[in-house]
Scaffold this active site. Structure first.
Site, PDB file in Angstrom:
ATOM      1  N   VAL A  62       1.406  -3.843   3.852  1.00 28.39           N
ATOM      2  CA  VAL A  62       1.281  -4.668   4.727  1.00 28.39           C
ATOM      3  C   VAL A  62       2.149  -5.832   4.001  1.00 28.39           C
ATOM      4  CG1 VAL A  62      -1.432  -5.078   4.879  1.00 28.39           C
ATOM      5  CG2 VAL A  62       0.036  -6.008   2.740  1.00 28.39           C
ATOM      6  N   TYR A 109      -4.076  -2.608 -10.107  1.00 33.09           N
ATOM      7  CA  TYR A 109      -3.583  -2.579  -8.723  1.00 33.09           C
ATOM      8  C   TYR A 109      -3.094  -3.777  -8.035  1.00 33.09           C
ATOM      9  CZ  TYR A 109      -5.124  -1.933  -3.738  1.00 33.09           C
ATOM     10  OH  TYR A 109      -4.789  -2.778  -1.619  1.00 33.09           O
ATOM     11  N   TYR A 116      -4.652   4.031   7.836  1.00 31.79           N
ATOM     12  CA  TYR A 116      -6.200   2.639   8.244  1.00 31.79           C
ATOM     13  C   TYR A 116      -6.882   2.902   9.482  1.00 31.79           C
ATOM     14  CZ  TYR A 116      -3.580   0.531   4.526  1.00 31.79           C
ATOM     15  OH  TYR A 116      -3.223   0.578   3.402  1.00 31.79           O
ATOM     16  N   LYS A 137       0.148   3.400  -2.786  1.00 31.01           N
ATOM     17  CA  LYS A 137      -0.734   3.989  -3.165  1.00 31.01           C
ATOM     18  C   LYS A 137      -0.406   6.023  -3.242  1.00 31.01           C
ATOM     19  CE  LYS A 137      -3.153   0.483  -1.152  1.00 31.01           C
ATOM     20  NZ  LYS A 137      -4.037  -0.512  -0.349  1.00 31.01           N
ATOM     21  N   SER A 190       0.847  -1.479  -0.200  1.00 35.07           N
ATOM     22  CA  SER A 190      -0.097  -0.007   0.563  1.00 35.07           C
ATOM     23  C   SER A 190       0.646   1.047  -0.047  1.00 35.07           C
ATOM     24  CB  SER A 190      -0.840   0.959   1.632  1.00 35.07           C
ATOM     25  OG  SER A 190      -2.567  -0.674   1.075  1.00 35.07           O
TER      26      SER A 190
HETATM   27  N1  GLN Z   1      -2.785  -5.396  -1.901  1.00 37.59           N
HETATM   28  C1  GLN Z   1      -2.963  -5.450  -0.656  1.00 37.59           C
HETATM   29  C2  GLN Z   1      -4.559  -5.804  -0.902  1.00 37.59           C
HETATM   30  O1  GLN Z   1      -5.306  -4.946  -0.962  1.00 37.59           O
HETATM   31  C3  GLN Z   1      -2.731  -4.349   0.191  1.00 37.59           C
HETATM   32  C4  GLN Z   1      -3.138  -3.811   1.151  1.00 37.59           C
HETATM   33  C5  GLN Z   1      -2.460  -2.718   2.325  1.00 37.59           C
HETATM   34  O2  GLN Z   1      -0.673  -2.868   2.552  1.00 37.59           O
HETATM   35  N2  GLN Z   1      -2.014  -2.500   3.750  1.00 37.59           N
HETATM   36  O3  GLN Z   1      -5.059  -6.253   0.157  1.00 37.59           O
END
Ligand code: GLN
Length: 309
Positions: A261, A191, A243, A67, A64
């Site tokens: 993650v 994505y 988050y 992003k 993420s």
């Molecule tokens: N590719 C992961 C997902 O969509 C990204 C989530 C994350 O890094 N928090 O679940």
């Protein structure tokens, strides 16, 4: 040795021996194989000073953290129109939550939760083939880091593509409200691949420099984005980048940050430095546990919190 070098060296050593490391993400099977003992840190100052420690040169799955870069690209493409598709309020919910989407008629709360990031990627995809959109994202990150060797880990992308049931649910739900313009499978494909970009802490910290330098490219001095936009991306990172752990991160670290993650965090000390840390073990909100602990120690020692020394 400078104050920064000493702080980074001490923190890397402290993190190396810590036993509380959190749990690695297992819902993406390929990420479950990552050794939780890794810890890396890289700090790139706006004056060009670089301080590194631990596994700072080892590539990991940025997930993420990507992003931040897609939000920057999408704002360049659509400008403030982007905000009619995606909100900019903290969610207070897990990154893959679906309940909020129903209440808000398919419009994701912010560009960093999964639904919001899929909507941002869909915007970049419009008018292109998935391969071109992905190429644009990768080229942008390579340009920011000034490193053409940055690549996508296809095994991670395939692993998530096979098991991404929740993201498929989020995307289909948004599609039903007309929030996505492109076919769901194509938006998801781009994505998953952007999330599977592999970078080291040093590459990531270099890529984040424009956010610490009012949108300027440190090599050329030319703007990557306007200063106002960089300031606003930093604001969204502070309020939404972790988050439902965003409040805790602001409380402890006091800087804009974006987690993934894979265990990485990109953290910006505006006017001072771009920082990347990596430790694969996560806390309950899905954010790197030791990454946060290390950043808390660093900002305290350097007096870098945006809320005061
Ligand atoms: N590719 C992961 C997902 O969509 C990204 C989530 C994350 O890094 N928090 O679940």
């Amino acid at each position: 040795m400078s104050k920064l070098q000493t702080a980074v060296r001490d923190i890397a050593e402290e993190m190396r021996v810590r036993t509380d490391r959190g749990e690695v993400a297992t819902y993406i099977p390929e990420l479950a194989n990552v050794e939780p003992k890794h810890f890396g840190i890289a700090v790139v100052g706006v004056d060009g000073e670089v301080a590194t420690g631990g596994d700072f040169a080892m590539p990991f799955s940025i997930q993420s953290v990507s992003k931040v870069f897609t939000l920057t690209l999408a704002l360049g493409k659509a400008g403030d129109r982007l905000w009619s598709r995606v909100g900019r309020e903290p969610s207070g919910s897990p990154f893959n939550s679906i309940v909020q989407l129903e209440f808000e008629k398919g419009k994701p709360r912010n560009p960093f939760i999964n639904a919001g990031a899929i909507a941002v990627t869909d915007l970049i995809l419009s008018g292109h083939q998935p391969r071109e959109a992905l190429g644009e994202i990768l080229r942008f990150i390579r340009f920011l880091a000034d490193d053409p060797s940055i690549a996508i880990d296809e095994k991670v992308a395939a692993s998530e593509q096979r098991t991404g049931y929740r993201n498929a649910a989020l995307a289909n739900y948004m599609k039903s409200f007309g929030v996505l313009e492109n076919p769901v499978e194509l938006a998801l494909g781009v994505y998953y691949h952007q999330c599977a970009i592999a970078m080291s802490c040093l590459q990531l910290a270099r890529a984040g420099r424009y956010l610490a330098m009012s949108g300027r490219n440190p090599e050329t001095g030319h703007p990557v984005i306007q200063a106002e936009r960089a300031r606003r991306i930093n604001a969204v990172m502070l309020t939404c980048g972790h988050y439902d752990g965003s409040g805790e991160f602001a409380y402890r670290v006091g800087l804009p940050g974006k987690s993934g993650v894979g265990g990485g965090i990109l953290c910006i000390a505006p006017g001072k430095a771009s920082i990347a840390v990596w430790s694969p073990g996560l806390d309950l909100a899905g954010n790197s546990h030791l990454g946060r602990v290390a950043l808390e120690a660093l900002t305290k020692r350097m007096g870098w919190s945006i809320f005061g020394a």
